[in-house]
Design a protein around this motif. Sequence first.
Motif, PDB file in Angstrom:
ATOM      1  N   GLY A  13     -10.680   4.959   6.058  1.00  0.00           N
ATOM      2  CA  GLY A  13     -10.115   3.696   5.611  1.00  0.00           C
ATOM      3  C   GLY A  13      -9.987   3.718   4.105  1.00  0.00           C
ATOM      4  N   VAL A  14      -9.059   2.940   3.596  1.00  0.00           N
ATOM      5  CA  VAL A  14      -8.843   2.824   2.160  1.00  0.00           C
ATOM      6  C   VAL A  14      -9.022   1.355   1.804  1.00  0.00           C
ATOM      7  N   PHE A  15      -9.893   1.079   0.858  1.00  0.00           N
ATOM      8  CA  PHE A  15     -10.220  -0.295   0.503  1.00  0.00           C
ATOM      9  C   PHE A  15      -9.905  -0.540  -0.968  1.00  0.00           C
ATOM     10  N   ILE A  26      -6.112  -6.532   3.980  1.00  0.00           N
ATOM     11  CA  ILE A  26      -4.834  -6.229   4.633  1.00  0.00           C
ATOM     12  C   ILE A  26      -4.421  -4.774   4.439  1.00  0.00           C
ATOM     13  N   ASP A  27      -4.541  -4.277   3.220  1.00  0.00           N
ATOM     14  CA  ASP A  27      -4.057  -2.931   2.886  1.00  0.00           C
ATOM     15  C   ASP A  27      -5.168  -1.905   3.057  1.00  0.00           C
ATOM     16  N   ILE A  28      -5.530  -1.576   4.293  1.00  0.00           N
ATOM     17  CA  ILE A  28      -6.609  -0.621   4.540  1.00  0.00           C
ATOM     18  C   ILE A  28      -6.157   0.579   5.363  1.00  0.00           C
ATOM     19  N   ARG A  29      -5.028   0.469   6.035  1.00  0.00           N
ATOM     20  CA  ARG A  29      -4.604   1.530   6.950  1.00  0.00           C
ATOM     21  C   ARG A  29      -3.535   2.410   6.314  1.00  0.00           C
ATOM     22  N   PHE A  30      -3.885   3.663   6.182  1.00  0.00           N
ATOM     23  CA  PHE A  30      -2.957   4.659   5.660  1.00  0.00           C
ATOM     24  C   PHE A  30      -2.979   5.853   6.597  1.00  0.00           C
ATOM     25  N   GLU A  69      -0.236   7.508   1.762  1.00  0.00           N
ATOM     26  CA  GLU A  69       0.993   7.402   2.547  1.00  0.00           C
ATOM     27  C   GLU A  69       0.748   6.493   3.741  1.00  0.00           C
ATOM     28  N   ARG A  70       1.743   5.633   4.014  1.00  0.00           N
ATOM     29  CA  ARG A  70       1.665   4.733   5.179  1.00  0.00           C
ATOM     30  C   ARG A  70       3.067   4.308   5.574  1.00  0.00           C
ATOM     31  N   SER A  71       3.176   3.765   6.787  1.00  0.00           N
ATOM     32  CA  SER A  71       4.461   3.220   7.196  1.00  0.00           C
ATOM     33  C   SER A  71       4.753   2.013   6.311  1.00  0.00           C
TER      34      SER A  71
END
Length: 150
Positions: A13-15, A26-30, A69-71
Amino acid sequence: MPVKDLPLSFRFGVFFFVGGLVPNPIDIRFQKVSGLGATVSLKTHAEGGQNLYTHRFPETIGYQNLVLERSAPLISPLDIEFNISLSLFKFSASNVLVTLFDDSGAPTAGWMFLNTYPVRWATSDLDAGQNGVVIDTMELAYTRMQIMRL
């Protein structure tokens, strides 16, 4: 050590810590994180009369940029922050924690990136001939990285 006990690279996870303290939920999934590294640059000093070798001393520590990188989401706080930085040239540094998890979801390792700020944002090519997901690539510079093993 059995393979099942080794850390796997796909559980992470990215925090982002807004203002350096409050995590952005909200912005945790990459889908991919790279740039987890540091290099010590060396200063070389030649000793007078010694032609067989030179002395090498640590001088500074250099870091790669953190690449995420993420969708491409429709909208997120992180996208808003990147847009402000890259279109208005207003930067607000934040801390970022990348955490590796075991199969039960417990953290096993982490990398804390201090005083990050965006330096690059790219969106994958749009191609009517391909059936792919649009990917955002975000690149962050930072002042220091701390490795944490739990």
